[in-house]
Design a protein around this motif. Structure first.
Motif, PDB file in Angstrom:
ATOM      1  N   ASP A   1       0.822  -1.217   0.000  1.00  0.00           N
ATOM      2  CA  ASP A   1       0.000   0.000   0.000  1.00  0.00           C
ATOM      3  C   ASP A   1       0.855   1.266   0.000  1.00  0.00           C
ATOM      4  OD1 ASP A   1      -2.284  -1.505  -0.039  1.00  0.00           O
ATOM      5  OD2 ASP A   1      -2.637  -1.388   2.122  1.00  0.00           O
ATOM      6  N   GLU A   2       1.979   1.225   0.692  1.00  0.00           N
ATOM      7  CA  GLU A   2       2.849   2.404   0.734  1.00  0.00           C
ATOM      8  C   GLU A   2       3.397   2.745  -0.640  1.00  0.00           C
ATOM      9  OE1 GLU A   2       4.659   2.359   5.295  1.00  0.00           O
ATOM     10  OE2 GLU A   2       5.636   1.176   3.718  1.00  0.00           O
ATOM     11  N   LEU A   3       3.738   1.727  -1.424  1.00  0.00           N
ATOM     12  CA  LEU A   3       4.239   1.980  -2.776  1.00  0.00           C
ATOM     13  C   LEU A   3       3.165   2.637  -3.634  1.00  0.00           C
ATOM     14  CD1 LEU A   3       6.365  -1.172  -3.690  1.00  0.00           C
ATOM     15  CD2 LEU A   3       7.153   1.124  -3.120  1.00  0.00           C
ATOM     16  N   MET A   4       1.940   2.161  -3.515  1.00  0.00           N
ATOM     17  CA  MET A   4       0.856   2.738  -4.304  1.00  0.00           C
ATOM     18  C   MET A   4       0.539   4.162  -3.855  1.00  0.00           C
ATOM     19  SD  MET A   4      -1.767  -0.448  -5.021  1.00  0.00           S
ATOM     20  CE  MET A   4      -2.121  -0.741  -3.295  1.00  0.00           C
TER      21      MET A   4
ATOM     22  N   ASN B   1      -1.205  -5.055 -10.826  1.00  0.00           N
ATOM     23  CA  ASN B   1      -1.995  -4.935 -12.055  1.00  0.00           C
ATOM     24  C   ASN B   1      -3.215  -4.033 -11.878  1.00  0.00           C
ATOM     25  OD1 ASN B   1      -0.300  -6.476 -13.601  1.00  0.00           O
ATOM     26  ND2 ASN B   1      -1.527  -8.343 -13.495  1.00  0.00           N
ATOM     27  N   GLU B   2      -3.999  -4.300 -10.840  1.00  0.00           N
ATOM     28  CA  GLU B   2      -5.229  -3.526 -10.630  1.00  0.00           C
ATOM     29  C   GLU B   2      -4.918  -2.061 -10.373  1.00  0.00           C
ATOM     30  OE1 GLU B   2      -7.945  -5.103  -7.812  1.00  0.00           O
ATOM     31  OE2 GLU B   2      -8.022  -7.103  -8.738  1.00  0.00           O
ATOM     32  N   TYR B   3      -3.835  -1.800  -9.647  1.00  0.00           N
ATOM     33  CA  TYR B   3      -3.439  -0.421  -9.369  1.00  0.00           C
ATOM     34  C   TYR B   3      -3.114   0.316 -10.667  1.00  0.00           C
ATOM     35  CZ  TYR B   3      -0.236   3.407  -8.288  1.00  0.00           C
ATOM     36  OH  TYR B   3       0.398   4.618  -8.249  1.00  0.00           O
ATOM     37  N   PHE B   4      -2.327  -0.304 -11.521  1.00  0.00           N
ATOM     38  CA  PHE B   4      -1.935   0.365 -12.764  1.00  0.00           C
ATOM     39  C   PHE B   4      -3.122   0.543 -13.710  1.00  0.00           C
ATOM     40  CE2 PHE B   4       2.517  -1.112 -11.745  1.00  0.00           C
ATOM     41  CZ  PHE B   4       2.996   0.169 -11.513  1.00  0.00           C
ATOM     42  N   VAL B   5      -4.000  -0.448 -13.771  1.00  0.00           N
ATOM     43  CA  VAL B   5      -5.197  -0.319 -14.611  1.00  0.00           C
ATOM     44  C   VAL B   5      -6.052   0.856 -14.142  1.00  0.00           C
ATOM     45  CG1 VAL B   5      -7.398  -1.404 -15.231  1.00  0.00           C
ATOM     46  CG2 VAL B   5      -5.277  -2.722 -15.363  1.00  0.00           C
ATOM     47  N   SER B   6      -6.154   1.038 -12.831  1.00  0.00           N
ATOM     48  CA  SER B   6      -6.931   2.160 -12.285  1.00  0.00           C
ATOM     49  C   SER B   6      -6.305   3.501 -12.653  1.00  0.00           C
ATOM     50  CB  SER B   6      -7.056   2.045 -10.755  1.00  0.00           C
ATOM     51  OG  SER B   6      -5.806   2.309 -10.117  1.00  0.00           O
ATOM     52  N   GLN B   7      -4.991   3.480 -12.971  1.00  0.00           N
ATOM     53  CA  GLN B   7      -4.282   4.691 -13.373  1.00  0.00           C
ATOM     54  C   GLN B   7      -4.255   4.855 -14.897  1.00  0.00           C
ATOM     55  OE1 GLN B   7      -2.895   6.869 -10.953  1.00  0.00           O
ATOM     56  NE2 GLN B   7      -4.085   5.519  -9.635  1.00  0.00           N
ATOM     57  N   GLY B   8      -4.959   3.960 -15.592  1.00  0.00           N
ATOM     58  CA  GLY B   8      -4.958   4.018 -17.055  1.00  0.00           C
ATOM     59  C   GLY B   8      -3.678   3.480 -17.659  1.00  0.00           C
ATOM     60  N   ILE B   9      -3.006   2.579 -16.950  1.00  0.00           N
ATOM     61  CA  ILE B   9      -1.756   1.993 -17.422  1.00  0.00           C
ATOM     62  C   ILE B   9      -1.998   0.511 -17.695  1.00  0.00           C
ATOM     63  CG2 ILE B   9       0.646   1.465 -16.831  1.00  0.00           C
ATOM     64  CD1 ILE B   9       0.562   3.940 -14.989  1.00  0.00           C
TER      65      ILE B   9
ATOM     66  N   LYS C   1       6.716   4.089 -31.232  1.00  0.00           N
ATOM     67  CA  LYS C   1       6.964   3.187 -30.097  1.00  0.00           C
ATOM     68  C   LYS C   1       5.727   3.119 -29.191  1.00  0.00           C
ATOM     69  CE  LYS C   1      11.962   3.909 -30.150  1.00  0.00           C
ATOM     70  NZ  LYS C   1      13.168   4.319 -29.383  1.00  0.00           N
ATOM     71  N   THR C   2       4.615   2.795 -29.832  1.00  0.00           N
ATOM     72  CA  THR C   2       3.351   2.658 -29.106  1.00  0.00           C
ATOM     73  C   THR C   2       2.701   1.316 -29.420  1.00  0.00           C
ATOM     74  OG1 THR C   2       2.124   3.724 -30.922  1.00  0.00           O
ATOM     75  CG2 THR C   2       2.899   5.146 -29.118  1.00  0.00           C
ATOM     76  N   TYR C   3       1.709   0.962 -28.611  1.00  0.00           N
ATOM     77  CA  TYR C   3       0.959  -0.271 -28.800  1.00  0.00           C
ATOM     78  C   TYR C   3      -0.528   0.055 -28.652  1.00  0.00           C
ATOM     79  CZ  TYR C   3       5.492  -2.382 -27.749  1.00  0.00           C
ATOM     80  OH  TYR C   3       6.817  -2.700 -27.750  1.00  0.00           O
ATOM     81  N   VAL C   4      -1.355  -0.726 -29.327  1.00  0.00           N
ATOM     82  CA  VAL C   4      -2.797  -0.646 -29.110  1.00  0.00           C
ATOM     83  C   VAL C   4      -3.196  -1.929 -28.394  1.00  0.00           C
ATOM     84  CG1 VAL C   4      -5.077  -0.478 -30.168  1.00  0.00           C
ATOM     85  CG2 VAL C   4      -3.134   0.749 -31.180  1.00  0.00           C
ATOM     86  N   ILE C   5      -3.789  -1.769 -27.217  1.00  0.00           N
ATOM     87  CA  ILE C   5      -4.123  -2.950 -26.414  1.00  0.00           C
ATOM     88  C   ILE C   5      -5.631  -3.028 -26.205  1.00  0.00           C
ATOM     89  CG2 ILE C   5      -1.895  -2.992 -25.244  1.00  0.00           C
ATOM     90  CD1 ILE C   5      -4.884  -1.812 -23.310  1.00  0.00           C
ATOM     91  N   LYS C   6      -6.091  -4.231 -25.875  1.00  0.00           N
ATOM     92  CA  LYS C   6      -7.499  -4.479 -25.582  1.00  0.00           C
ATOM     93  C   LYS C   6      -7.668  -4.450 -24.070  1.00  0.00           C
ATOM     94  CE  LYS C   6     -11.615  -5.873 -27.243  1.00  0.00           C
ATOM     95  NZ  LYS C   6     -12.454  -5.467 -26.106  1.00  0.00           N
ATOM     96  N   LYS C   7      -8.510  -3.548 -23.597  1.00  0.00           N
ATOM     97  CA  LYS C   7      -8.754  -3.469 -22.156  1.00  0.00           C
ATOM     98  C   LYS C   7      -9.515  -4.696 -21.691  1.00  0.00           C
ATOM     99  CE  LYS C   7      -9.190   1.580 -22.264  1.00  0.00           C
ATOM    100  NZ  LYS C   7     -10.112   2.710 -21.996  1.00  0.00           N
ATOM    101  N   ARG C   8      -9.334  -5.018 -20.441  1.00  0.00           N
ATOM    102  CA  ARG C   8     -10.101  -6.138 -19.864  1.00  0.00           C
ATOM    103  C   ARG C   8     -11.523  -5.696 -19.585  1.00  0.00           C
ATOM    104  NH1 ARG C   8      -6.631  -7.905 -14.798  1.00  0.00           N
ATOM    105  NH2 ARG C   8      -6.664  -5.644 -14.561  1.00  0.00           N
ATOM    106  N   GLY C   9     -12.432  -6.644 -19.646  1.00  0.00           N
ATOM    107  CA  GLY C   9     -13.823  -6.361 -19.302  1.00  0.00           C
ATOM    108  C   GLY C   9     -14.631  -5.898 -20.485  1.00  0.00           C
TER     109      GLY C   9
END
Length: 207
Positions: free
Chosen positions: A20-23, A51-59, A199-207
């Motif tokens: 939690d401190e890192l986040m 993973n969930e933390y970064f997804v919540s940040q749009g990463i 140097k970009t990627y197009v990814i499929k979001k989960r859900g």
């Protein structure tokens, strides 16, 4: 402490920190972290517990399992074209109505209006898409509908210049019968030439 992590700051090991401190301290995806369950330093984006933390940040980590395939990208493109051409068709209709009401007085100004609109649509689309890719949407309206996102090599948002370069790079991808776009179909990372250039990627979001 099983929940103890260390992080490299300017080449120096700091810690220990809890998960939690890192986040709470705005952990970056490219930060090197030593997990209590590992013996080697890894980038934070590669640790599944974040993973969930970064997804919540749009990463979204670019990886084999979430690269957007050619079919999804084509669908997003077609949706964008429908939206853009629909908008400019309304503009063109208004111009036509003005010309009709004025008896063609402004006809000389709007010679070859379709060619002009095509250029306007193309280049305005580059700037609009570049802007949208740097927002929380991380992509065009078509990509939003298809749950796709454009990310940099660390899984985060592009800079505006990077996004603009990617979109103008589509001119290169359109050469030789669109070979740069078709490259998405067989490239292992599902990148078009314009993606590789920026140097970009197009990814499929989960859900």
């Amino acid at each position: 402490m099983i929940n103890s992590y260390f992080i490299l700051v300017d080449g120096q090991q700091t810690g220990p920190f809890t998960h939690d401190e890192l986040m709470d301290n705005n952990l970056q995806p490219d930060a090197f972290v030593l997990s209590p369950l590992a013996t080697e330093w890894q980038q934070a984006i590669d640790l599944p517990e974040f993973n969930e933390y970064f997804v919540s940040q749009g990463i979204y980590q670019p990886a084999k399992g979430n690269y957007a395939n050619f079919g999804w990208r084509l669908l997003a493109y077609l949706i964008d074209q429908f939206i853009y051409y629909g908008f400019f068709a309304i503009i063109g209709g208004l111009i036509g109505a003005i010309m009709s009401l004025t008896g063609g007085e402004f006809g000389s100004i709007f010679i070859n209006i379709e060619d002009v609109l095509q250029v306007v649509i193309t280049f305005s689309g580059f700037f609009i898409n570049a802007f949208l890719e740097t927002t929380t949407l991380q992509g065009s309206l078509g990509k939003l509908i298809c749950k796709l996102a454009v990310v940099n090599i660390h899984g985060g948002r592009e800079t505006f210049l990077q996004a603009l370069g990617r979109n103008f790079g589509k001119i290169l991808s359109s050469l030789i019968c669109g070979l740069g776009f078709l490259n998405v179909a067989w490239d292992s990372k599902r990148q078009g030439w314009h993606d590789q250039l920026a140097k970009t990627y197009v990814i499929k979001k989960r859900g």
